[in-house]
Design an enzyme around this catalytic site. Sequence first.
Site, PDB file in Angstrom:
ATOM      1  CB  VAL A 181      34.788  39.569  45.400  1.00  0.00           C
ATOM      2  CG1 VAL A 181      35.286  39.395  43.967  1.00  0.00           C
ATOM      3  CG2 VAL A 181      34.715  38.223  46.083  1.00  0.00           C
TER       4      VAL A 181
ATOM      5  CG  HIS B  40      38.256  36.581  37.811  1.00  0.00           C
ATOM      6  ND1 HIS B  40      38.705  35.792  36.778  1.00  0.00           N
ATOM      7  CD2 HIS B  40      38.557  35.916  38.946  1.00  0.00           C
ATOM      8  CE1 HIS B  40      39.256  34.711  37.257  1.00  0.00           C
ATOM      9  NE2 HIS B  40      39.182  34.757  38.572  1.00  0.00           N
TER      10      HIS B  40
HETATM   11  N1  RBF Z   1      39.784  36.549  45.321  1.00  0.00           N
HETATM   12  C1  RBF Z   1      39.170  37.339  46.229  1.00  0.00           C
HETATM   13  O1  RBF Z   1      38.912  36.891  47.353  1.00  0.00           O
HETATM   14  N2  RBF Z   1      38.839  38.637  45.934  1.00  0.00           N
HETATM   15  C2  RBF Z   1      39.077  39.194  44.698  1.00  0.00           C
HETATM   16  O2  RBF Z   1      38.765  40.384  44.508  1.00  0.00           O
HETATM   17  C3  RBF Z   1      39.698  38.373  43.723  1.00  0.00           C
HETATM   18  N3  RBF Z   1      39.927  38.869  42.471  1.00  0.00           N
HETATM   19  C4  RBF Z   1      40.509  38.053  41.543  1.00  0.00           C
HETATM   20  C5  RBF Z   1      40.723  38.545  40.248  1.00  0.00           C
HETATM   21  C6  RBF Z   1      41.321  37.724  39.283  1.00  0.00           C
HETATM   22  C7  RBF Z   1      41.520  38.273  37.889  1.00  0.00           C
HETATM   23  C8  RBF Z   1      41.721  36.390  39.630  1.00  0.00           C
HETATM   24  C9  RBF Z   1      42.371  35.479  38.606  1.00  0.00           C
HETATM   25  C10 RBF Z   1      41.497  35.915  40.903  1.00  0.00           C
HETATM   26  C11 RBF Z   1      40.891  36.730  41.881  1.00  0.00           C
HETATM   27  N4  RBF Z   1      40.674  36.241  43.174  1.00  0.00           N
HETATM   28  C12 RBF Z   1      40.050  37.047  44.083  1.00  0.00           C
HETATM   29  C13 RBF Z   1      41.150  34.903  43.577  1.00  0.00           C
HETATM   30  C14 RBF Z   1      40.094  33.807  43.429  1.00  0.00           C
HETATM   31  O3  RBF Z   1      39.140  33.909  44.492  1.00  0.00           O
HETATM   32  C15 RBF Z   1      40.755  32.405  43.526  1.00  0.00           C
HETATM   33  O4  RBF Z   1      41.556  32.347  44.674  1.00  0.00           O
HETATM   34  C16 RBF Z   1      41.580  32.089  42.293  1.00  0.00           C
HETATM   35  O5  RBF Z   1      40.829  32.291  41.130  1.00  0.00           O
HETATM   36  C17 RBF Z   1      42.096  30.618  42.336  1.00  0.00           C
HETATM   37  O6  RBF Z   1      41.007  29.703  42.371  1.00  0.00           O
END
Ligand code: RBF
Length: 162
Positions: free
Chosen positions: A88, A95
Amino acid sequence: MATKNLSEYNLASVPSASDMKFGIVVAEWNYEVTGALAQGAVDTLIKHGAKDENIILKHVPGSFELTLGAQYLAEFTKVDAIIILGCVIQGETRHFDFICEGVTQGITNLNIKYNKPFIFGLLTTDNQQQALDRAGGRLGNKGDEAAVTAIKMLALKDDLTA
Ligand code: RBF
């Protein structure tokens, strides 16, 4: 064993993984990073004696899905330990905080619910370079370290239940 960069662990201190079964769940977000973490974890398990057929690797879309993906592996397969890999990266919104909190609490709960090791291999970084540094770059590979941690936790369980 060094405590700051476990990738430089002492090979002799790692128990054999030859009788252990592992699940690995990997987030597809930031796959340049998470794919390298997964490769490191698999290579390390094999290096310590794990058999190919005793490693189940599955993908989930993003890190938020890691908790349920790990629970599926615990519920529907016969793995002894589960390695959880994601990345992440801090963005402009909150988020990042919500995902990190959700996954951290989710994995903590799984450890307790299943009485099995669920290994926390989630990189939480300010930028992509910091993540790449920890996924086979200049600071080692946290996937390797997660694999060694899984082996050691299973060895601890064996030791206490023998
Ligand atoms: N998932 C990750 O594994 N790493 C990220 O940095 C990450 N950033 C996200 C930022 C935003 C604004 C959104 C909406 C989702 C992000 N996700 C990220 C996806 C999240 O883990 C997940 O798959 C979604 O929110 C659907 O449940």
